[in-house]
Write a protein that holds these residues in place. Sequence first.
Motif, PDB file in Angstrom:
ATOM      1  N   ASN A 146      -3.033   6.486  16.985  1.00 39.45           N
ATOM      2  CA  ASN A 146      -4.168   5.631  16.620  1.00 39.45           C
ATOM      3  C   ASN A 146      -4.343   4.461  17.584  1.00 39.45           C
ATOM      4  O   ASN A 146      -5.151   3.563  17.328  1.00 39.45           O
ATOM      5  CB  ASN A 146      -3.976   5.089  15.199  1.00 39.45           C
ATOM      6  N   LEU A 147      -3.606   4.459  18.680  1.00 38.25           N
ATOM      7  CA  LEU A 147      -3.681   3.355  19.637  1.00 38.25           C
ATOM      8  C   LEU A 147      -5.023   3.352  20.354  1.00 38.25           C
ATOM      9  O   LEU A 147      -5.399   4.328  20.993  1.00 38.25           O
ATOM     10  CB  LEU A 147      -2.545   3.465  20.665  1.00 38.25           C
ATOM     11  N   ILE A 148      -5.747   2.233  20.249  1.00 38.50           N
ATOM     12  CA  ILE A 148      -7.054   2.132  20.906  1.00 38.50           C
ATOM     13  C   ILE A 148      -7.102   0.996  21.927  1.00 38.50           C
ATOM     14  O   ILE A 148      -8.003   0.950  22.761  1.00 38.50           O
ATOM     15  CB  ILE A 148      -8.189   1.941  19.872  1.00 38.50           C
ATOM     16  N   HIS A 149      -6.125   0.073  21.867  1.00 36.08           N
ATOM     17  CA  HIS A 149      -6.168  -1.129  22.706  1.00 36.08           C
ATOM     18  C   HIS A 149      -4.810  -1.309  23.386  1.00 36.08           C
ATOM     19  O   HIS A 149      -3.790  -1.487  22.720  1.00 36.08           O
ATOM     20  CB  HIS A 149      -6.485  -2.336  21.813  1.00 36.08           C
ATOM     21  N   LEU A 150      -4.805  -1.275  24.730  1.00 33.75           N
ATOM     22  CA  LEU A 150      -3.553  -1.404  25.492  1.00 33.75           C
ATOM     23  C   LEU A 150      -3.721  -2.459  26.570  1.00 33.75           C
ATOM     24  O   LEU A 150      -4.657  -2.406  27.370  1.00 33.75           O
ATOM     25  CB  LEU A 150      -3.178  -0.066  26.134  1.00 33.75           C
ATOM     26  N   THR A 151      -2.797  -3.422  26.598  1.00 35.16           N
ATOM     27  CA  THR A 151      -2.819  -4.475  27.613  1.00 35.16           C
ATOM     28  C   THR A 151      -1.481  -4.496  28.334  1.00 35.16           C
ATOM     29  O   THR A 151      -0.430  -4.634  27.703  1.00 35.16           O
ATOM     30  CB  THR A 151      -3.082  -5.854  26.974  1.00 35.16           C
ATOM     31  N   ILE A 171      -1.074   6.671  30.546  1.00 33.19           N
ATOM     32  CA  ILE A 171      -2.081   5.841  29.865  1.00 33.19           C
ATOM     33  C   ILE A 171      -3.347   6.646  29.629  1.00 33.19           C
ATOM     34  O   ILE A 171      -3.932   6.620  28.542  1.00 33.19           O
ATOM     35  CB  ILE A 171      -2.382   4.582  30.700  1.00 33.19           C
ATOM     36  N   TRP A 172      -3.779   7.372  30.637  1.00 32.43           N
ATOM     37  CA  TRP A 172      -5.013   8.175  30.525  1.00 32.43           C
ATOM     38  C   TRP A 172      -4.856   9.315  29.517  1.00 32.43           C
ATOM     39  O   TRP A 172      -5.849   9.862  29.040  1.00 32.43           O
ATOM     40  CB  TRP A 172      -5.409   8.726  31.892  1.00 32.43           C
ATOM     41  N   LEU A 174      -3.492   9.004  26.534  1.00 32.86           N
ATOM     42  CA  LEU A 174      -3.545   8.533  25.150  1.00 32.86           C
ATOM     43  C   LEU A 174      -4.882   8.945  24.528  1.00 32.86           C
ATOM     44  O   LEU A 174      -5.942   8.537  25.010  1.00 32.86           O
ATOM     45  CB  LEU A 174      -3.365   7.016  25.103  1.00 32.86           C
ATOM     46  N   PRO A 175      -4.878   9.720  23.461  1.00 31.91           N
ATOM     47  CA  PRO A 175      -6.094  10.408  22.999  1.00 31.91           C
ATOM     48  C   PRO A 175      -7.199   9.512  22.450  1.00 31.91           C
ATOM     49  O   PRO A 175      -8.364   9.877  22.525  1.00 31.91           O
ATOM     50  CB  PRO A 175      -5.569  11.345  21.901  1.00 31.91           C
ATOM     51  N   LYS A 176      -6.832   8.335  21.888  1.00 30.45           N
ATOM     52  CA  LYS A 176      -7.854   7.477  21.291  1.00 30.45           C
ATOM     53  C   LYS A 176      -8.021   6.151  22.025  1.00 30.45           C
ATOM     54  O   LYS A 176      -8.769   5.279  21.556  1.00 30.45           O
ATOM     55  CB  LYS A 176      -7.520   7.201  19.824  1.00 30.45           C
ATOM     56  N   LEU A 177      -7.368   5.997  23.155  1.00 31.26           N
ATOM     57  CA  LEU A 177      -7.399   4.716  23.865  1.00 31.26           C
ATOM     58  C   LEU A 177      -8.823   4.386  24.299  1.00 31.26           C
ATOM     59  O   LEU A 177      -9.463   5.151  25.019  1.00 31.26           O
ATOM     60  CB  LEU A 177      -6.473   4.748  25.076  1.00 31.26           C
ATOM     61  N   THR A 178      -9.304   3.231  23.859  1.00 23.29           N
ATOM     62  CA  THR A 178     -10.665   2.791  24.169  1.00 23.29           C
ATOM     63  C   THR A 178     -10.678   1.640  25.161  1.00 23.29           C
ATOM     64  O   THR A 178     -11.538   1.575  26.036  1.00 23.29           O
ATOM     65  CB  THR A 178     -11.384   2.345  22.871  1.00 23.29           C
ATOM     66  N   TYR A 179      -9.714   0.738  25.020  1.00 22.97           N
ATOM     67  CA  TYR A 179      -9.660  -0.487  25.837  1.00 22.97           C
ATOM     68  C   TYR A 179      -8.345  -0.512  26.597  1.00 22.97           C
ATOM     69  O   TYR A 179      -7.269  -0.352  26.023  1.00 22.97           O
ATOM     70  CB  TYR A 179      -9.765  -1.703  24.920  1.00 22.97           C
ATOM     71  N   CYS A 180      -8.426  -0.756  27.917  1.00 26.29           N
ATOM     72  CA  CYS A 180      -7.216  -0.857  28.737  1.00 26.29           C
ATOM     73  C   CYS A 180      -7.358  -2.014  29.724  1.00 26.29           C
ATOM     74  O   CYS A 180      -8.282  -2.033  30.546  1.00 26.29           O
ATOM     75  CB  CYS A 180      -6.944   0.440  29.490  1.00 26.29           C
ATOM     76  N   HIS A 181      -6.456  -2.985  29.605  1.00 26.70           N
ATOM     77  CA  HIS A 181      -6.366  -4.079  30.580  1.00 26.70           C
ATOM     78  C   HIS A 181      -5.088  -3.837  31.373  1.00 26.70           C
ATOM     79  O   HIS A 181      -3.982  -3.968  30.850  1.00 26.70           O
ATOM     80  CB  HIS A 181      -6.305  -5.425  29.863  1.00 26.70           C
ATOM     81  N   PHE A 182      -5.250  -3.505  32.654  1.00 28.43           N
ATOM     82  CA  PHE A 182      -4.120  -3.076  33.493  1.00 28.43           C
ATOM     83  C   PHE A 182      -3.994  -4.045  34.661  1.00 28.43           C
ATOM     84  O   PHE A 182      -4.692  -3.942  35.667  1.00 28.43           O
ATOM     85  CB  PHE A 182      -4.389  -1.655  33.991  1.00 28.43           C
ATOM     86  N   ASP A 183      -3.096  -5.017  34.501  1.00 28.15           N
ATOM     87  CA  ASP A 183      -2.905  -6.064  35.518  1.00 28.15           C
ATOM     88  C   ASP A 183      -1.537  -5.863  36.158  1.00 28.15           C
ATOM     89  O   ASP A 183      -0.510  -6.238  35.591  1.00 28.15           O
ATOM     90  CB  ASP A 183      -2.999  -7.436  34.859  1.00 28.15           C
ATOM     91  N   VAL A 184      -1.527  -5.268  37.340  1.00 27.03           N
ATOM     92  CA  VAL A 184      -0.278  -4.872  37.982  1.00 27.03           C
ATOM     93  C   VAL A 184      -0.185  -5.463  39.379  1.00 27.03           C
ATOM     94  O   VAL A 184      -1.140  -5.423  40.147  1.00 27.03           O
ATOM     95  CB  VAL A 184      -0.181  -3.332  38.075  1.00 27.03           C
ATOM     96  N   ARG A 185       0.998  -6.011  39.681  1.00 26.99           N
ATOM     97  CA  ARG A 185       1.262  -6.494  41.032  1.00 26.99           C
ATOM     98  C   ARG A 185       2.657  -6.037  41.436  1.00 26.99           C
ATOM     99  O   ARG A 185       3.655  -6.567  40.945  1.00 26.99           O
ATOM    100  CB  ARG A 185       1.160  -8.019  41.096  1.00 26.99           C
TER     101      ARG A 185
END
Length: 545
Positions: A146-151, A171-172, A174-185
């Motif tokens: 049921n995960l829809i929001h991942l930061t 990450i791609w 995840l079947p219900k993921l709607t929002y993804c904030h991916f801040d990587v350095r």
Amino acid sequence: MSTTSLYRTRNKEETNVTILEHLPNEILLILFEYFNGIDLLQTFYDLNSHLNLLLYKQFQLYCFNFKSISKCTFDLICQQHLPFIANKVISLAFSDYRDTPKQMSLFFSYIPSLHRFTQLQSLTLSNIHSYDTVVQFLNECHYLYNLIHLTFYFYSFLTSSVDLQLIIDKIWSLPKLTYCHFDVRIERQPNFCLPTIISSSLKYLYLPHSKLQWNQVNRLFHYVPELKHLSILNEPSVVDNYILLPPPGLIKLNFYCPDKSIISKLDILLQNMSNLYYLHIRLKHSLINGYKWEQIIRIHLPKLKIFRLRMNKAFFNNPNIQLQRQVDKLINSFRSSFWINERQWFFRCFTWKKIIVLHSLCSTYNYHGCITPDFWQSTSPHDNQQQFHNEITSIDSETFLNELVSLNICLSNIDHLTIKLPINEKIWSIFSNFNRLHSLTVLSHTDTFQFELQILLDRAPHLRILRLGQDGSLPLHLSLFNYRNTSVRELNLIGCDYCFNEEECILFSHSSLGVQCEVLFIEVNNLLQQLKDRLSLTYVIIYNP
């Protein structure tokens, strides 16, 4: 406390619990929704069996934010509560920041699997430094259907190699993921790679530090066909005249572009963005006049309702340029009826140290640095230099205040301030209040200035972080143990360039700041355990000379 006073206190608490008991369960459950899960359990659990039953059996909307939480509280929640309510948790936020190090690894030592968090909808992982922890979380995410929001916030990795493709593809997947904030350095590695899996659920994608060329952006579109919002950092490319082919549902675009040749590409880049409702563009090394922007919007962006623009260009190598004339010419191009009457979008343009800056007038732009413009213009009749300075939120330069003294201005929105003692008396007229001050750095601290620094502390009701620095050749100034501010929770004494002995640590532990301190940076002589025992610290960073 007298026996009578103690009885009255207990009697009042019992009365409050009795009042709660008489509220319908429906009202109590609605009330619980306003609490972070940590505060909810600490406030209501174990008051009586009825509330315990509601908390463990009926309440279904737990949200836990573990950022800056004490280890003692974290242990309590993870060991005594989460095993019984895991399937009622809808949001989890972890942080491996300096005040909560290795929090995520500690979580897995208590709860080895996420398989019981079946209702989890939002997951935030901040300041991750361990690649193994990242993989462990992502491997567990297949339970979170049921995960829809991942930061994600990665700031560095200690390993020499990171399989970024593995991370992206998990990450791609995840079947219900709607929002993804991916801040990587990642050091010496790209910060993003294109997925190999199509996500039919992702609609909001934020990649603030992922450098993508325009041809890569087009390929990215292929893997997010339902995309509505996109935020990216564009990397200059040798490819010219590249046409973006976005998904038809894309209505919000936010990008930062340091490409000097963007002026010649904008028409083509945006020609297929006819459904855009929101456009936020930040350009470095480029200034595009209002006539050009008007043409682009009229022809290619007919549905655009919100336009945020920031452009800047430096002229360090052009000593003969007349910056004021350039500013006048640029700002006048944004004074047409299209901007002023039809759209009512207003702009400000100013020069600062051979740099011309133009930006939209809106609440999204705050000046975090120390800026006193040499010359400025605005298209808004309500804009003025005072308004400009109201948008300064941070002062990091000890000399910047001296520049402000000669100006008749007032600052009211400062959240970080650096000052050097003694404090200039005019500071009290420059700052209307310190109600938003969150962080204060004090340089050249001595006992001589205790009184004036205490006045500043008394006027900062929401101050959380205090850093003190003094000349290393001086002994410790005892005024440190006398300062008072009830909101300070993090104290940094490394700038004092002084090593505390046992007697001084004991003295500090009994001081007002020492009693309430949760995060402490200090130099000591092998006193880590004693210091932790004496202070109720979330985290202590010890520097041993």
